[in-house]
Write a protein that holds these residues in place. Structure first.
Motif, PDB file in Angstrom:
ATOM      1  N   ALA A 152      55.151  40.851  84.359  1.00 41.56           N
ATOM      2  CA  ALA A 152      54.172  41.230  85.210  1.00 41.56           C
ATOM      3  C   ALA A 152      53.453  42.649  84.443  1.00 41.56           C
ATOM      4  O   ALA A 152      54.060  43.597  83.842  1.00 41.56           O
ATOM      5  CB  ALA A 152      54.759  42.125  86.635  1.00 41.56           C
ATOM      6  N   ILE A 153      52.186  42.376  84.065  1.00 37.98           N
ATOM      7  CA  ILE A 153      51.482  43.331  83.301  1.00 37.98           C
ATOM      8  C   ILE A 153      50.612  44.471  84.154  1.00 37.98           C
ATOM      9  O   ILE A 153      49.875  43.896  85.031  1.00 37.98           O
ATOM     10  CB  ILE A 153      50.615  42.445  82.162  1.00 37.98           C
ATOM     11  CG1 ILE A 153      51.410  41.699  81.298  1.00 37.98           C
ATOM     12  CG2 ILE A 153      49.728  43.548  81.344  1.00 37.98           C
ATOM     13  CD1 ILE A 153      50.932  40.805  80.336  1.00 37.98           C
ATOM     14  N   LEU A 154      51.068  45.576  84.098  1.00 35.64           N
ATOM     15  CA  LEU A 154      50.832  46.701  84.968  1.00 35.64           C
ATOM     16  C   LEU A 154      49.295  47.486  84.359  1.00 35.64           C
ATOM     17  O   LEU A 154      49.349  47.169  83.290  1.00 35.64           O
ATOM     18  CB  LEU A 154      51.555  47.598  85.277  1.00 35.64           C
ATOM     19  CG  LEU A 154      53.021  46.939  85.637  1.00 35.64           C
ATOM     20  CD1 LEU A 154      53.996  48.054  86.167  1.00 35.64           C
ATOM     21  CD2 LEU A 154      52.816  45.973  86.841  1.00 35.64           C
ATOM     22  N   GLU A 155      48.866  48.074  85.186  1.00 36.75           N
ATOM     23  CA  GLU A 155      47.671  49.022  84.914  1.00 36.75           C
ATOM     24  C   GLU A 155      48.105  50.191  83.710  1.00 36.75           C
ATOM     25  O   GLU A 155      47.566  50.755  83.022  1.00 36.75           O
ATOM     26  CB  GLU A 155      47.129  49.590  85.998  1.00 36.75           C
ATOM     27  CG  GLU A 155      46.489  48.724  86.983  1.00 36.75           C
ATOM     28  CD  GLU A 155      46.174  49.348  88.229  1.00 36.75           C
ATOM     29  OE1 GLU A 155      44.857  49.132  88.714  1.00 36.75           O
ATOM     30  OE2 GLU A 155      46.823  50.029  88.772  1.00 36.75           O
ATOM     31  N   GLY A 156      49.408  50.589  83.706  1.00 38.52           N
ATOM     32  CA  GLY A 156      49.796  51.666  83.179  1.00 38.52           C
ATOM     33  C   GLY A 156      51.166  51.150  82.485  1.00 38.52           C
ATOM     34  O   GLY A 156      52.033  50.299  83.079  1.00 38.52           O
ATOM     35  N   GLY A 157      51.615  52.089  81.526  1.00 34.71           N
ATOM     36  CA  GLY A 157      53.103  51.661  80.934  1.00 34.71           C
ATOM     37  C   GLY A 157      53.685  52.773  80.199  1.00 34.71           C
ATOM     38  O   GLY A 157      53.604  53.742  80.720  1.00 34.71           O
ATOM     39  N   ILE A 158      54.018  52.588  78.746  1.00 38.31           N
ATOM     40  CA  ILE A 158      54.483  53.766  78.250  1.00 38.31           C
ATOM     41  C   ILE A 158      53.556  55.082  77.932  1.00 38.31           C
ATOM     42  O   ILE A 158      53.860  55.880  77.464  1.00 38.31           O
ATOM     43  CB  ILE A 158      55.332  53.502  76.981  1.00 38.31           C
ATOM     44  CG1 ILE A 158      54.371  52.696  76.010  1.00 38.31           C
ATOM     45  CG2 ILE A 158      56.455  52.616  77.185  1.00 38.31           C
ATOM     46  CD1 ILE A 158      54.983  52.720  74.601  1.00 38.31           C
ATOM     47  N   ASN A 159      52.306  54.648  78.437  1.00 42.22           N
ATOM     48  CA  ASN A 159      51.296  55.722  78.181  1.00 42.22           C
ATOM     49  C   ASN A 159      51.513  56.501  79.135  1.00 42.22           C
ATOM     50  O   ASN A 159      51.322  57.843  79.126  1.00 42.22           O
ATOM     51  CB  ASN A 159      49.900  55.288  77.911  1.00 42.22           C
ATOM     52  CG  ASN A 159      49.566  54.054  79.205  1.00 42.22           C
ATOM     53  OD1 ASN A 159      50.528  53.524  79.638  1.00 42.22           O
ATOM     54  ND2 ASN A 159      48.194  53.923  79.542  1.00 42.22           N
ATOM     55  N   HIS A 160      52.030  56.393  80.432  1.00 42.83           N
ATOM     56  CA  HIS A 160      52.617  57.282  81.548  1.00 42.83           C
ATOM     57  C   HIS A 160      53.983  57.578  81.713  1.00 42.83           C
ATOM     58  O   HIS A 160      54.277  58.446  82.173  1.00 42.83           O
ATOM     59  CB  HIS A 160      51.837  56.536  82.901  1.00 42.83           C
ATOM     60  CG  HIS A 160      50.436  56.341  82.593  1.00 42.83           C
ATOM     61  ND1 HIS A 160      49.769  55.220  83.360  1.00 42.83           N
ATOM     62  CD2 HIS A 160      49.365  56.777  81.618  1.00 42.83           C
ATOM     63  CE1 HIS A 160      48.504  55.138  83.009  1.00 42.83           C
ATOM     64  NE2 HIS A 160      48.128  56.081  81.950  1.00 42.83           N
ATOM     65  N   LEU A 161      54.734  56.532  81.116  1.00 46.31           N
ATOM     66  CA  LEU A 161      56.177  56.771  81.438  1.00 46.31           C
ATOM     67  C   LEU A 161      56.921  56.377  80.109  1.00 46.31           C
ATOM     68  O   LEU A 161      57.298  54.962  79.988  1.00 46.31           O
ATOM     69  CB  LEU A 161      56.606  55.970  82.617  1.00 46.31           C
ATOM     70  CG  LEU A 161      56.141  56.241  84.076  1.00 46.31           C
ATOM     71  CD1 LEU A 161      56.342  55.253  85.319  1.00 46.31           C
ATOM     72  CD2 LEU A 161      56.865  57.634  84.394  1.00 46.31           C
ATOM     73  N   ILE A 162      57.162  57.228  79.318  1.00 44.83           N
ATOM     74  CA  ILE A 162      58.064  56.666  77.971  1.00 44.83           C
ATOM     75  C   ILE A 162      59.251  56.664  77.949  1.00 44.83           C
ATOM     76  O   ILE A 162      59.946  56.213  77.146  1.00 44.83           O
ATOM     77  CB  ILE A 162      57.351  57.630  76.846  1.00 44.83           C
ATOM     78  CG1 ILE A 162      57.502  56.638  75.510  1.00 44.83           C
ATOM     79  CG2 ILE A 162      58.011  58.899  76.886  1.00 44.83           C
ATOM     80  CD1 ILE A 162      56.918  57.218  74.637  1.00 44.83           C
TER      81      ILE A 162
END
Ligand SMILES: Cc1ncc(COP(=O)(O)O)c(C=O)c1O
Length: 385
Positions: A295-305
């Motif tokens: 599931a590819i989301l709108e945010g990733g490690i740019n918001h939660l690393i």
């Protein structure tokens, strides 16, 4: 309501619609209740200094300040955020292995208690000070009771504090200081620890170390700072920290160290900020690749690393869809295969579905790689309810 999520599904949906996604939302009532529960469990001689690094959102800082918190800062930027709260002197601490002169000058100007991490902090403060300045000495202990914890890093070489075995030499050198006096000890030796007995064993070892230093060098400690490290559950099968047991244990520790008449400081970050936050992001696409469903989301490690840094995954729910039994790997939109938020078992997802990641009030947006790829920075919403 599921305690891993600060908001129910209807509120998550309303927040996503009102503020757009991805976004972070923080619940004032959850933050307040967590602070008050911890405060109520602790002996009066324990001071709570919120670790600003966990989440420096101004409304969260105001919330904790209003409940009587002190603050643990780690940079001139965090000091500025705490200064904006207009607190009386003596409510702020400053730790960090690489404090620059301008930061130490700011700390002096604000009446902040510095955790001196070595000779340079002591000497620079001494040169800057006009009158007597009390500091705490941060010690990197020779014991490790939170074994295997990557944040703490064990008993090996460390950038933090003075190695325990080097303390006598440092104290001898410190006798030449004109203004700076060592009046406290700081040891940070636990991280995300939910086991009250383990935390107490670590804190007991710190008090024993303080006693040894007191007896060998005549140090009169006004404060012993035990750092942060109070853990929270990230999964339904993880038991929360037993606050009553922890509080009683600290009372017992104080009673077993009658030589120490000062105050204990705790600097929780994760415990105070983590539970109040939810991260809301929509599914952009689903991709099956060689047996794995992404599931590819709108945010990733740019918001939660955090998941990348420590392997610590956040709890996930598909808003309004209930439980499910399909395994997904959650990926973000960045052009690196490091951009993973973890694996989750969820109902069947489709583009546009809203996911909520719980416990994201600590070490969330302010730690993420927000600049990478120049995606817009998500909103942070403070919900007064
Ligand atoms: C000096 C200091 N105090 C407190 C904390 C907060 O730790 P936690 O969020 O585990 O409570 C940290 C975290 O890195 C720290 O470095």
């Amino acid at each position: 309501m599921n305690p891993l999520f600060a908001f129910d599904d209807a509120t998550c949906r309303a927040l996503a619609e009102a503020h757009g996604t991805p976004c972070f939302a923080y619940s004032a009532s959850v933050a307040r209740a967590g602070f008050q529960a911890l405060r109520a469990a602790l002996p009066a001689r324990v001071r709570l200094a919120y670790a600003v690094k966990a989440n420096p959102h101004p409304a969260l800082l105001r919330c904790f300040a209003g409940l009587g918190a002190s603050f643990d800062c780690a940079s001139i930027g965090e000091l500025a955020r705490v200064e904006a709260l207009g607190l009386p002197p003596g409510r702020t601490f400053f730790a960090g292995p690489g404090k620059r002169e301008a930061e130490l000058a700011k700390a002096l100007e604000m009446g902040v208690r510095v955790q001196a991490e070595g000779w340079e902090d002591l000497a620079r403060l001494d040169a800057l000070a006009a009158g007597e300045v009390a500091v705490n000495l941060r010690v990197h202990p020779a014991f490790d009771l939170d074994e295997g914890n990557r944040i703490i890093g064990g008993t090996g070489p460390s950038a933090f504090g003075v190695d325990e075995e080097d303390v006598p030499a440092l104290l001898a050198r410190a006798a030449s200081l004109r203004h700076v006096r060592i009046r406290g000890l700081h040891v940070f030796a636990a991280s995300n620890q939910r086991d009250a007995a383990k935390l107490l064993a670590i804190h007991g070892a710190v008090l024993d170390l303080a006693k040894r230093l007191h007896e060998a060098h005549g140090l009169a400690f006004e404060q012993i700072d035990l750092g942060g490290g109070l853990g929270i559950a990230y999964a339904p099968d993880e038991a929360p920290l037993d606050l009553a047991r922890f509080g009683h244990g600290l009372s017992d520790l104080l009673a077993s160290h009658p030589w120490f008449a000062g105050e204990l400081i705790l600097e929780p970050g994760r415990f105070l900020a983590g539970p109040c936050g939810v991260y809301l992001a929509r599914v952009v696409r689903i991709k099956e690749s060689r047996g794995v469903r992404f599931a590819i989301l709108e945010g990733g490690i740019n918001h939660l690393i955090r998941p990348l840094l420590t392997g610590q995954a956040f709890p996930v729910t598909a808003v309004g869809k209930g439980g499910g039994d399909l395994p997904y790997t959650l990926a973000g939109p960045l052009c690196t295969s490091l951009d993973r938020l973890g694996d989750a078992v969820l109902p069947e997802l489709a583009p546009g579905d809203l996911l909520a990641l719980g416990r994201t009030g600590a070490y969330g947006l302010n730690e993420g790689m927000t600049h990478f790829l120049s995606h817009p920075v998500p909103a942070e919403v403070w919900v007064e309810a």
